[in-house]
Design a protein around this motif. Structure first.
Motif, short mmCIF file in Angstrom:
data_model
loop_
_atom_site.label_atom_id
_atom_site.label_comp_id
_atom_site.label_asym_id
_atom_site.label_seq_id
_atom_site.Cartn_x
_atom_site.Cartn_y
_atom_site.Cartn_z
N GLN A 1 -43.38 57.37 -8.31
CA GLN A 1 -43.08 55.98 -7.96
C GLN A 1 -41.57 55.89 -7.66
OE1 GLN A 1 -45.75 53.11 -8.83
NE2 GLN A 1 -46.74 54.99 -8.15
N THR A 2 -41.22 55.71 -6.41
CA THR A 2 -39.81 55.60 -6.02
C THR A 2 -39.43 54.14 -5.93
OG1 THR A 2 -39.65 57.71 -4.85
CG2 THR A 2 -38.14 55.97 -4.17
N ILE A 3 -38.41 53.73 -6.68
CA ILE A 3 -37.93 52.36 -6.62
C ILE A 3 -37.12 52.17 -5.35
CG2 ILE A 3 -36.60 50.56 -7.79
CD1 ILE A 3 -39.14 51.50 -9.28
N ALA A 4 -37.42 51.12 -4.61
CA ALA A 4 -36.76 50.87 -3.33
C ALA A 4 -35.26 50.66 -3.52
CB ALA A 4 -37.38 49.65 -2.65
N HIS A 5 -34.52 50.81 -2.45
CA HIS A 5 -33.07 50.61 -2.48
C HIS A 5 -32.77 49.18 -2.94
CE1 HIS A 5 -28.95 50.13 -1.04
NE2 HIS A 5 -28.88 51.45 -0.97
N PRO A 6 -31.76 49.00 -3.80
CA PRO A 6 -31.49 47.66 -4.34
C PRO A 6 -31.21 46.60 -3.29
CG PRO A 6 -29.69 49.19 -4.83
CD PRO A 6 -30.84 50.00 -4.35
N ALA A 7 -30.52 46.95 -2.21
CA ALA A 7 -30.25 45.98 -1.15
C ALA A 7 -31.54 45.60 -0.45
CB ALA A 7 -29.24 46.54 -0.15
N ALA A 8 -32.44 46.56 -0.25
CA ALA A 8 -33.72 46.26 0.38
C ALA A 8 -34.56 45.33 -0.49
CB ALA A 8 -34.48 47.56 0.66
N ILE A 9 -34.54 45.55 -1.80
CA ILE A 9 -35.28 44.67 -2.72
C ILE A 9 -34.73 43.25 -2.65
CG2 ILE A 9 -35.84 44.21 -5.13
CD1 ILE A 9 -35.68 47.22 -5.64
N ALA A 10 -33.40 43.11 -2.69
CA ALA A 10 -32.78 41.79 -2.68
C ALA A 10 -33.09 41.04 -1.39
CB ALA A 10 -31.26 41.93 -2.86
N ILE A 11 -32.99 41.72 -0.25
CA ILE A 11 -33.24 41.07 1.03
C ILE A 11 -34.71 40.70 1.19
CG2 ILE A 11 -33.18 41.40 3.54
CD1 ILE A 11 -30.72 43.26 3.03
N ALA A 12 -35.59 41.61 0.77
CA ALA A 12 -37.03 41.32 0.86
C ALA A 12 -37.39 40.12 -0.01
CB ALA A 12 -37.84 42.55 0.44
N LEU A 13 -36.81 40.05 -1.19
CA LEU A 13 -37.07 38.93 -2.09
C LEU A 13 -36.63 37.61 -1.45
CD1 LEU A 13 -38.05 38.09 -4.93
CD2 LEU A 13 -35.73 38.52 -5.76
N LEU A 14 -35.45 37.62 -0.82
CA LEU A 14 -34.94 36.41 -0.18
C LEU A 14 -35.82 36.00 1.00
CD1 LEU A 14 -32.55 34.34 0.09
CD2 LEU A 14 -31.63 35.92 1.80
N LEU A 15 -36.13 36.92 1.90
CA LEU A 15 -36.86 36.57 3.11
C LEU A 15 -38.30 36.14 2.82
CD1 LEU A 15 -35.60 39.28 5.64
CD2 LEU A 15 -34.84 36.92 5.38
N THR A 16 -38.94 36.78 1.85
CA THR A 16 -40.32 36.39 1.53
C THR A 16 -40.38 34.98 0.96
OG1 THR A 16 -40.11 37.53 -0.61
CG2 THR A 16 -41.18 38.73 1.18
N HIS A 17 -39.33 34.56 0.27
CA HIS A 17 -39.28 33.19 -0.22
C HIS A 17 -38.87 32.21 0.89
CE1 HIS A 17 -39.54 34.92 -4.25
NE2 HIS A 17 -39.82 33.71 -4.67
N LEU A 18 -37.91 32.60 1.71
CA LEU A 18 -37.44 31.71 2.76
C LEU A 18 -38.53 31.35 3.76
CD1 LEU A 18 -33.84 32.85 3.80
CD2 LEU A 18 -34.52 30.69 2.73
N GLN A 19 -39.41 32.29 4.04
CA GLN A 19 -40.44 32.01 5.04
C GLN A 19 -41.45 30.96 4.58
OE1 GLN A 19 -42.84 35.39 6.04
NE2 GLN A 19 -43.48 35.80 3.94
N LYS A 20 -41.39 30.63 3.28
CA LYS A 20 -42.24 29.54 2.79
C LYS A 20 -41.73 28.19 3.27
CE LYS A 20 -43.18 32.11 -1.49
NZ LYS A 20 -42.97 32.12 -2.98
N ALA A 21 -40.45 28.13 3.62
CA ALA A 21 -39.88 26.88 4.13
C ALA A 21 -40.34 26.64 5.56
CB ALA A 21 -38.35 26.92 4.06
N ARG A 22 -40.19 27.61 6.41
CA ARG A 22 -40.65 27.60 7.81
C ARG A 22 -40.71 29.04 8.28
NH1 ARG A 22 -41.12 22.95 6.79
NH2 ARG A 22 -40.77 21.10 8.09
N ALA A 23 -41.46 29.27 9.34
CA ALA A 23 -41.52 30.62 9.91
C ALA A 23 -40.14 31.03 10.40
CB ALA A 23 -42.52 30.66 11.06
#
Length: 343
Positions: free
Chosen positions: A137-159
């Protein structure tokens, strides 16, 4: 063959217990009272004689005694966490594969990410019920985790139509050697002495770098490509589109600072953005609070977002400032994977 162990044999070996990441994971597991015995294993050889010895290294509050790689019985562990160099991690993996019942390996540094049996993980971003059991189990790069977390939440506001992200890398991503080089360069500059350049092959102290020197062991471009690759995997099932990324080396010790520009298909408005970001892993700062800083979030989990403002020249676009503790976010995701295998 890999197999699960019984709970009576639950034990965790952290290889690289003396590294910044190893110490962070160790502290997190102890704080969360993980029901397992934790063994710290040094990532370097104890001596040139090949004799099994113990190694004394500095901890946060007191010295820590670690087992050398030669003496460590890694095959008896249920989980082995790799917080060491790529070369050392690969050697450890070869060693434990020879065990009769090989442990699950949680790779924090990407040493094993190219293996066919490896699964890229970031539980903080993964949807409920996500299944990715496997021997590595390889943990993803910390910057990739942070950005993915932000974008997956932001898209709930609008596409999201498109996004541009600038990542400011701390020197602690290069381990203790990176921290030491920044510190020594600062002292050397003030003393008018030659600069040590073993890690960056460039002046990083009081400076911003778009690339390292040609003799640096690793290039910023390689790291940027790794972030891009991991982020693409993390966003594949979430529907968020890939951003354009740029990685910049900053003269800071710890913590990512990330500038985010997002254009939505329709302007969601400030309230919708705040509501979309609401999560246990996202700390949102309003205009009534001070903007987040990489220093201010040291030791905190998840991501912190603030300085949210509409683009003056594009009514559908918004600026956001995100920071995260690069070591803590990796440790948190590793801790979740550990919990999965101990349940």
């Amino acid at each position: 063959m890999h197999a699960h162990r019984s709970s009576s044999r639950s034990s965790i070996a952290i290889v690289g217990g003396e590294t910044l990441l190893g110490k962070e994971v160790h502290e997190l597991l102890e704080t969360r009272k993980i029901p397992a015995n934790i063994q710290l294993v040094a990532s370097f050889e104890a001596d040139d004689t090949g004799k099994p010895t113990s190694i004394l290294t500095a901890g946060k509050e007191e010295p820590l005694v670690m087992t050398s790689i030669q003496a460590a019985d890694l095959g008896s562990a249920q989980i082995v966490i790799l917080a060491t160099s790529k070369e050392s991690g690969q050697k450890v993996y070869e060693k434990i594969q020879a065990a009769k019942t090989a442990p699950v390996v949680i790779d924090l540094t990407g040493a094993l990410e190219d293996l066919a049996e490896t699964r890229l993980r970031a539980p903080m971003v993964e949807p409920p019920g996500f299944e990715a059991k496997g021997p590595v189990q390889t943990i993803a790069h910390p910057a990739a985790i942070a950005i993915a977390l932000l974008l997956t939440h932001l898209q709930k506001a609008r596409a999201i139509r498109r996004s541009v992200i600038e990542i400011f890398e701390p020197v602690s991503e290069r381990g203790k050697a990176g921290i030491d080089e920044l510190q020594k360069q600062a002292i050397a500059l003030l003393s008018f002495k030659p600069l040590p350049k073993a890690v960056f092959d460039a002046q990083v102290s009081f400076n911003m770098l778009s690339q390292y020197g040609s003799e640096a062991p690793l290039s910023l471009q390689e790291i940027e490509i790794k972030i891009d690759r991991h982020l693409a995997s993390l966003l594949a099932d979430g529907g968020a589109s890939m951003p354009s990324l740029r990685l910049i080396q900053a003269p800071v010790f710890h913590g990512y600072s990330i500038s985010v520009w997002v254009e939505f298909e329709e302007n969601p408005g400030m309230n919708s953005i705040f509501q979309a970001l609401g999560s246990s892993n996202v700390d949102v700062r309003t205009e009534d609070h001070e903007p987040p800083t990489n220093v201010g979030v040291a030791g905190q989990g998840g991501i912190t977002v603030g300085s949210i403002s509409q683009d003056r020249n594009q009514p559908r676009a918004w600026w956001l400032w995100m920071v995260t503790d690069n070591l803590q976010i990796v440790a948190e995701n590793a801790g979740e994977v550990v919990r999965e295998y101990l349940e």
